[in-house]
Write an enzyme that holds these catalytic residues in place. Sequence first.
Site, short mmCIF file in Angstrom:
data_model
loop_
_atom_site.label_atom_id
_atom_site.label_comp_id
_atom_site.label_asym_id
_atom_site.label_seq_id
_atom_site.Cartn_x
_atom_site.Cartn_y
_atom_site.Cartn_z
N HIS A 201 -24.53 -47.45 6.60
CA HIS A 201 -23.78 -48.79 6.87
C HIS A 201 -24.40 -49.41 8.26
O HIS A 201 -24.23 -50.12 8.52
CB HIS A 201 -22.41 -48.33 7.21
CG HIS A 201 -21.50 -47.89 6.16
ND1 HIS A 201 -21.10 -46.74 5.77
CD2 HIS A 201 -20.95 -48.81 5.09
CE1 HIS A 201 -20.48 -46.83 4.55
NE2 HIS A 201 -20.16 -48.08 4.23
N ASP A 275 -25.19 -51.23 -3.83
CA ASP A 275 -24.25 -50.92 -2.79
C ASP A 275 -24.05 -52.02 -2.04
O ASP A 275 -24.88 -53.12 -2.13
CB ASP A 275 -24.65 -49.48 -1.80
CG ASP A 275 -23.55 -48.98 -1.19
OD1 ASP A 275 -22.34 -49.47 -1.05
OD2 ASP A 275 -23.80 -47.69 -0.59
#
Length: 499
Positions: A201, A275
């Site tokens: 992230h 993702d």
Amino acid sequence: MNKSQKIAQSFSPAAFIHDTEENYQAIEKLIRADEIGGLTFFHSRHSAAANFEKRAEVLDVTETFEKMIGLINRYQEISKIPLLISIDGEYGLAMRVEKTPQYPFAITLGALKNDAEIWIEEVGYRIGMDMKRSGIHLNLAPCADVNTNPNNPVIGYRSFGNNPEKVAKLAFAAYSGMKKAGIGACLKHFPGHGDTEVDSHLGLPILNKTKAELQTEELFPFQYGIDRGVEMIMVGHLAVPALTGGKDIPASISQELITDLLKGEMGFKGLVISDALNMKAVANLYPEPGELEWQAFHAGNDILCFSDHVKEGIEKIAQNSSDAEVDAVFERVMDLKKRLGVLETRPIEVPTFDWERHSKLQKDLAENYISVISGKIDSVEIQELAKAGKLGYQEFFSSGKSHFAQKLEIPFSSVEQAEKVILTVFVPSHKPLNQFGMEQTVLDEIKELAKSKPCFLVHFGNPLALKHLGKLEDFEAVVCAYQGFEEVQGVAAKTLQGL
């Protein structure tokens, strides 16, 4: 349908449940003007890249579940082709939505002692049914990552364990349960995010292993699933130079990894989903809007999750791809929609949950996974010490969550007077940041107490946090309870009482 309309079916941008009316209308514009194929629901912008922690402190989260269903109905109503609705709910809707059933983490289910695959398939089925009744077609779970690195900042509790064969079987069991419920599921994060020390992230994890090492560990659960007909795999944002000719390119935009290895060498015939494309591991690589989406599509992704540049992405893909490429992906996406019943979508009523049945499952699971992992429990001695006024009790980090002392139903003396002490630790966070949320002064207090007199430790939370509590041998016994659910506390109390 024209080329751009077909490409748009690959897009599943983020939809936030708690958001402004202006942002809800922006999603409606994506549906009407750009004709996107799906939406991926998140709790709020604040928590999009986080899991279910500390939200209530900063947000008005009233009626999250009802709001989500209202938005699903609102968005479906205006879409020409019904939307594929997905959510990232590894431990159920509760990962994103308050007041919905929460199931144990993967690390907890990985500790099941008996019939683990059967129980995990049942958990997957229950999660799937909760979602199906809520208008969700696809759960972006389970993790097939092998958690071989205890310092991993992003997988940890999300993995079924550190043994590739065990992870393969348990991840496939969870996948099978969701499929049995009639929703889609996907193994993630290909080629395996378990041995990384960077959170994708926030940055790009690089996995420096040989291809042979990757095949025996990271790739093993994915191959296991592929060999058994898994229909969807999510590709993670991590670089594996041994598989990409030495280049530090994220797997999610690597043709070598997706097209050559996954679809070619490993024989995967299903859909590939990226993702989240807003994650820093890839989002910063291509400043020109739409270029990242094209790179992901070109690499072999069929569904582009959490794109921040839908319109530009569609345009770039239309400019750079052949009609044959677009048609092949479009057919795969539409076939998925047919299989999951998306095209028969009807307005959803807010469902009710059978909390009694859910509670029974939690109890049954807890009886199977709670373990004495160090030392021995002499329940007769515990009862005798309590009667003699020589058993102490102290809990840490409980912040109102504890029912444990009441469930033990035995009298306690003060810790100073006690011969032996029961210590309970309610680990504040399931993520390793800042020692799982545990203050050092309190950890020092626990260690000192364990050295000063015999203590029984009951650990409610991520077992990876045990390393911060000192040596296990310093405790007379250690009970690992994994979760803080009330049902788990009841079973842990019975473990101490020998019931």
